[in-house]
Design a protein around this motif. Sequence first.
Motif, PDB file in Angstrom:
ATOM      1  N   PHE A 182       0.851  -1.132   0.126  1.00 45.92           N
ATOM      2  CA  PHE A 182      -0.077  -0.027  -0.146  1.00 45.92           C
ATOM      3  C   PHE A 182       0.824   1.351   0.114  1.00 45.92           C
ATOM      4  CE2 PHE A 182      -2.281   3.344   2.191  1.00 45.92           C
ATOM      5  CZ  PHE A 182      -3.519   3.533   1.430  1.00 45.92           C
ATOM      6  N   LEU A 183       1.850   1.238   0.775  1.00 43.40           N
ATOM      7  CA  LEU A 183       2.648   2.384   0.919  1.00 43.40           C
ATOM      8  C   LEU A 183       3.581   2.507  -0.828  1.00 43.40           C
ATOM      9  CD1 LEU A 183       4.431   4.673   2.298  1.00 43.40           C
ATOM     10  CD2 LEU A 183       6.058   2.630   2.864  1.00 43.40           C
ATOM     11  N   GLY A 184       3.869   1.596  -1.247  1.00 45.92           N
ATOM     12  CA  GLY A 184       4.234   1.792  -2.714  1.00 45.92           C
ATOM     13  C   GLY A 184       3.342   2.523  -3.633  1.00 45.92           C
ATOM     14  N   ALA A 185       2.142   2.001  -3.458  1.00 47.77           N
ATOM     15  CA  ALA A 185       1.111   2.651  -4.232  1.00 47.77           C
ATOM     16  C   ALA A 185       0.798   4.245  -3.850  1.00 47.77           C
ATOM     17  CB  ALA A 185      -0.278   1.908  -4.082  1.00 47.77           C
ATOM     18  N   LEU A 186       1.181   4.264  -2.508  1.00 45.67           N
ATOM     19  CA  LEU A 186       0.682   5.690  -1.977  1.00 45.67           C
ATOM     20  C   LEU A 186       1.816   6.677  -2.539  1.00 45.67           C
ATOM     21  CD1 LEU A 186      -1.106   7.220  -0.098  1.00 45.67           C
ATOM     22  CD2 LEU A 186       0.214   6.734   1.736  1.00 45.67           C
TER      23      LEU A 186
ATOM     24  N   THR B 294       3.535   1.840   8.655  1.00 50.25           N
ATOM     25  CA  THR B 294       2.595   2.784   9.082  1.00 50.25           C
ATOM     26  C   THR B 294       3.258   4.068   9.377  1.00 50.25           C
ATOM     27  OG1 THR B 294       2.802   2.318  11.417  1.00 50.25           O
ATOM     28  CG2 THR B 294       1.366   0.753  10.423  1.00 50.25           C
ATOM     29  N   ILE B 295       4.625   4.094   9.744  1.00 47.78           N
ATOM     30  CA  ILE B 295       4.902   5.360   9.865  1.00 47.78           C
ATOM     31  C   ILE B 295       5.187   6.209   8.439  1.00 47.78           C
ATOM     32  CG2 ILE B 295       7.039   6.721  10.672  1.00 47.78           C
ATOM     33  CD1 ILE B 295       7.320   4.898  12.800  1.00 47.78           C
ATOM     34  N   GLY B 296       5.694   5.162   7.556  1.00 45.98           N
ATOM     35  CA  GLY B 296       5.846   5.716   6.060  1.00 45.98           C
ATOM     36  C   GLY B 296       4.496   6.113   5.478  1.00 45.98           C
ATOM     37  N   ILE B 297       3.269   5.320   5.795  1.00 45.99           N
ATOM     38  CA  ILE B 297       2.091   5.643   5.173  1.00 45.99           C
ATOM     39  C   ILE B 297       1.703   7.021   5.633  1.00 45.99           C
ATOM     40  CG2 ILE B 297      -0.098   5.080   5.041  1.00 45.99           C
ATOM     41  CD1 ILE B 297       0.737   2.017   5.128  1.00 45.99           C
ATOM     42  N   ALA B 298       1.718   7.395   7.093  1.00 49.84           N
ATOM     43  CA  ALA B 298       1.374   8.406   7.687  1.00 49.84           C
ATOM     44  C   ALA B 298       2.327   9.644   7.179  1.00 49.84           C
ATOM     45  CB  ALA B 298       1.525   8.503   9.380  1.00 49.84           C
ATOM     46  N   TYR B 299       3.450   9.346   6.935  1.00 48.63           N
ATOM     47  CA  TYR B 299       4.430  10.573   6.461  1.00 48.63           C
ATOM     48  C   TYR B 299       4.139  10.865   5.008  1.00 48.63           C
ATOM     49  CZ  TYR B 299       8.800  12.632   4.755  1.00 48.63           C
ATOM     50  OH  TYR B 299       9.925  13.508   4.302  1.00 48.63           O
TER      51      TYR B 299
END
Length: 607
Positions: free
Chosen positions: A248-252, A426-431
């Motif tokens: 998900f982070l990669g897509a984000l 999750t930190i990467g996603i929030a960032y």
Amino acid sequence: MAARVDAALGTAVESIAAVLVLAEICVLFAGVTARYVFHAPLVWSDELASILFLWLSMLGAVVALRRGEHMRMTALADKLSPSRRAMLDAFAIAASIAFLALVAWPAADYAHEESFIVTPALEISNAWRAAALPIGIVLMIVVASLRLVRVCSWPQVAAALGGVAVLVGGFWLAGPLLAPLGKLNLVIFFVGVVAVTVFAAVPIAFSFALATFGYLALTTRTPMLVMVGRLDEGMSHLILLAVPLFIFLGALIEMTGMARAMIQFLASLLGRVRGGLSYVLIGAMYLVSGISGSKVADMAAIAPVLFPEMKKRGAKPGDLVALLSATGAQTETIPPSIVLITIGSVTGISIAALFTGGLMPAVVLGVCLCAVVWWRYRHEDLSGVQRHSMGQIGKLLAVALPAVLLPFVIRAAVVEGVATATEVSTIGIAYSTVVGLVIYRQFDWKRLRPMLIETASLSGAIIFIVGCATAMAWGLTQSGFSQDLAKWMAAIPGGSLGFLAISIVAFIVLGSVLEGIPAIVLFGPLLFPIAKAAGVHEVHYAMVVIFAMGIGLFAPPFGVGYYGACAVSKVDPIEGIRHIGGYIVALLVGLVLVAAIPWFSIGFLKT
């Protein structure tokens, strides 16, 4: 009628799976925040995350089966005529249904047995978690049946179901003859059945599962309840929670424009160098791989940004896709690689050590690729290329800085103990969310639901393979195969170098057929102890194995990753095959260097 039922069921399952991905992110981020910020750990967060994860994995597998996105080997099927290919597809779906039908009752029995166990933190019956297995299996039977009816004609459906029924019945009747054969059954089921089903385009997870079920049911007295337990065990490693989160982070980062900003900055630095954008491609894959953990996401983020400009400068599409595919293999060890996480989960090697050890070997292979780029583009005409001033480069750096900092934010969070390797995503996603909303102001809310569904589908396909391969590895271990393999590997002349050499050859072949994750889950628990006994450091061996599998995965004609690169780049695979030879040689040279010089892998580990 079937299409309407399929659409309604698909929408419902996809929606629930998307909510589960979002729930996992929220639960784990809440756990990090409570522990690090408020110094009040949520003792139930990991337990709840584990329960949700099994449901996410099973429902994700349902979504992937409905969409036809489970990993499979289609090299043979693609060479057939359309009618024969359709017949083979029908057989593959029917074979998947056969396994699911055979294991449905043991899965329900397993969930019932788990109902007597109470979870320690939430103090609820473990049946709330285990019920994901039978419910997911039943849903897979339904969606596979609907898919069979939708994509195949009735004669093909009848022929496929009838053929599979005959094969299953034949094996069942042959049970008394198989039992006395002893270890020859390993060849029949784990070589013969797996090979036939894999080349018949049956999804890899179901190929493993069919072989394991047949071996245990027909040649041993093992209750099928045990196989379901091993399936559950393989899908329940909490460290694997990093898989959907990093996908998900990669897509984000692609959706928020962070990937584009990084690539534009790199292009401004090397734009006036011959082959400069090819160097940018290698460097960009290195950087982005350190964020997403998903090669598909990496290539999808980079190719649309770089390829148009590279084509303007005269680069051939075949050479572009060849280099993109090669960088896919080169960056397999960049943390947080899903393959690294998988190795840690099945072998017990420290994830932090694997993350540290994976950085320098990728540099070695990158330098080898750069040497090929230098040779091929040494006469490139740069007369029409724009030269960026220092001021322009500075502006692009200012724009790209928040994106460039993301890998370092993730790395620092793990090193400083803010979050575990599972939680750090999750930190990467929030960032990324904050940077996308506040700085880049590029956050398409309409794409959020499709991204969550894609994450669930890819995660389900991956985790279901891990579960089936874990059951298969357990069956092989119980048969005594691991001891026989250990004796054979130990007898290879040349000591540790001989062991590494045979491992490289074996994993290049395995990588081209099985892909990285199933091969690691299946053979990692067997071979890593042997490597350690042969005097090979575990982290060093992990890097050699990953690169060998990566070369197999991204090398034509069988490498599935190569065709993924072609699909992302929208380039005919035949064009890339003409150019990829030099890059494959460079990767092999780099692999030999990494294998021969352990320092590249273990030189930065804390002793």
